[in-house]
Design an enzyme around this catalytic site. Sequence first.
Site, PDB file in Angstrom:
ATOM      1  N   ASP A   1      -9.631   5.999  -1.761  1.00  0.00           N
ATOM      2  CA  ASP A   1      -8.676   6.774  -2.561  1.00  0.00           C
ATOM      3  C   ASP A   1      -9.405   7.307  -3.795  1.00  0.00           C
ATOM      4  O   ASP A   1     -10.632   7.226  -3.883  1.00  0.00           O
ATOM      5  CB  ASP A   1      -7.458   5.911  -2.933  1.00  0.00           C
ATOM      6  CG  ASP A   1      -7.851   4.754  -3.852  1.00  0.00           C
ATOM      7  OD1 ASP A   1      -9.061   4.583  -4.103  1.00  0.00           O
ATOM      8  OD2 ASP A   1      -6.944   4.045  -4.322  1.00  0.00           O
TER       9      ASP A   1
ATOM     10  N   TYR B   1      -6.099   6.363   4.550  1.00  0.00           N
ATOM     11  CA  TYR B   1      -6.342   5.348   3.528  1.00  0.00           C
ATOM     12  C   TYR B   1      -5.555   4.065   3.819  1.00  0.00           C
ATOM     13  O   TYR B   1      -6.110   2.961   3.841  1.00  0.00           O
ATOM     14  CB  TYR B   1      -5.963   5.885   2.135  1.00  0.00           C
ATOM     15  CG  TYR B   1      -6.053   4.808   1.093  1.00  0.00           C
ATOM     16  CD1 TYR B   1      -7.270   4.495   0.509  1.00  0.00           C
ATOM     17  CD2 TYR B   1      -4.938   4.050   0.736  1.00  0.00           C
ATOM     18  CE1 TYR B   1      -7.376   3.463  -0.406  1.00  0.00           C
ATOM     19  CE2 TYR B   1      -5.033   3.017  -0.172  1.00  0.00           C
ATOM     20  CZ  TYR B   1      -6.255   2.734  -0.748  1.00  0.00           C
ATOM     21  OH  TYR B   1      -6.362   1.701  -1.653  1.00  0.00           O
TER      22      TYR B   1
ATOM     23  N   GLU C   1       0.820  -1.215   0.000  1.00  0.00           N
ATOM     24  CA  GLU C   1       0.000   0.000   0.000  1.00  0.00           C
ATOM     25  C   GLU C   1       0.853   1.265   0.000  1.00  0.00           C
ATOM     26  O   GLU C   1       0.520   2.245  -0.654  1.00  0.00           O
ATOM     27  CB  GLU C   1      -0.965   0.011   1.198  1.00  0.00           C
ATOM     28  CG  GLU C   1      -2.108  -0.970   1.078  1.00  0.00           C
ATOM     29  CD  GLU C   1      -3.025  -0.685  -0.113  1.00  0.00           C
ATOM     30  OE1 GLU C   1      -3.049   0.457  -0.598  1.00  0.00           O
ATOM     31  OE2 GLU C   1      -3.697  -1.629  -0.566  1.00  0.00           O
TER      32      GLU C   1
END
Length: 368
Positions: A153, A135, A52
Amino acid sequence: MTAVARKQLPLRPAGPDTVDALLAWYDEERRDLPWRVAPGKRADPYRVWLSEVMLQQTTVKAVIPYYLRFLNRWPTVKALAAAPLDDVLAAWAGLGYYSRARNLHRCAAVVAEEHGGKFPTTAAELQKLPGIGPYTAAAIAAIAFGEPATPVDGNVERVVARLFAVRQPLPAAKPELKRLASTLTPERRAGDFAQAMMDLGAGVCTPRRPSCLVCPVQQDCAAAAHGLAAALPIRLERAERPQRVGFAFVALREDGCVLLRRRPEAGLLGGMLEVPGTVWGDLLPPAHEALRTAPLRADWWAVPGTVVHVFTHFRLELIVYRALVPADATLTFWAEPERCQWVARRDLHAAAVPSVMRKVIAHALKEN
Ligand code: SF4
């Protein structure tokens, strides 16, 4: 699709049925990515976190080789924490946004030292770690720990704006899109749902030409029903990217070493190595003035052409000068010799040199 056909769509508001349809689609059609596990399984938080962080502002295709190299070299968060920062920055070179790499290393150290090598299990706790924003925290909490958290996102914003036909422009619509996304997040399979939304945004509900005809949630999609899919979300126009200009001085020593300087820790490309040069400003100083700031006295000559690099917030254009200097060349005091080092050309690939500076060096050496 005709206007008549649109009216005939059996539109129902997005809700639990939408989630079920999306999860069924994900079970069959999900992307096979190296950090993923089978549907219904919990993934390793280290792998989710690593992927991520790398995926922020970078495409999946670009990330995969970096992810595999990092995992191979540092298979655990403790191994990454123990690595020298320079090695991490060098391995990151080419992914851009180097503050992410610095935060990655700091975060690994905090997890290793303060959490015994185990990531916290909730989005709220994860968000306290360096470099982990809302996020990423929600993504790790959902995918690795099953928390019904909602990572939102740009891709997810687009899908939600269309599902609910949100006409308020971005960025003002962000809180509402986040709220709407969280109304969909299921208690069970929250991680799969998060990844299904990511896949839908990446492959079906794409920015310009959404593939509504093959979309698993088409019958719940208000934008598709009203013929608004490609028009949403609405964005206020961005201001044009500003331009900055400057000079860079590539000093090449007789033994094949290149002069590099460590950038300050804070700010753009913090802690990375750069080719010494002028400040990057709105106006280009005259060449004779710029040459007075060169890092050593030498016979500098201008390399034909310029180097252009586009950062998120500005476009940079550099004029490159080059000089061949003797092995005992002395640096000027304004070059800040304590921050400078000579790096052999054969070692440049492993040094913490950002892409823009690699371009500058390649430009200077291309006629060598
Ligand atoms: Fe996106 Fe079209 Fe699916 Fe709606 S139906 S979510 S606009 S791809």
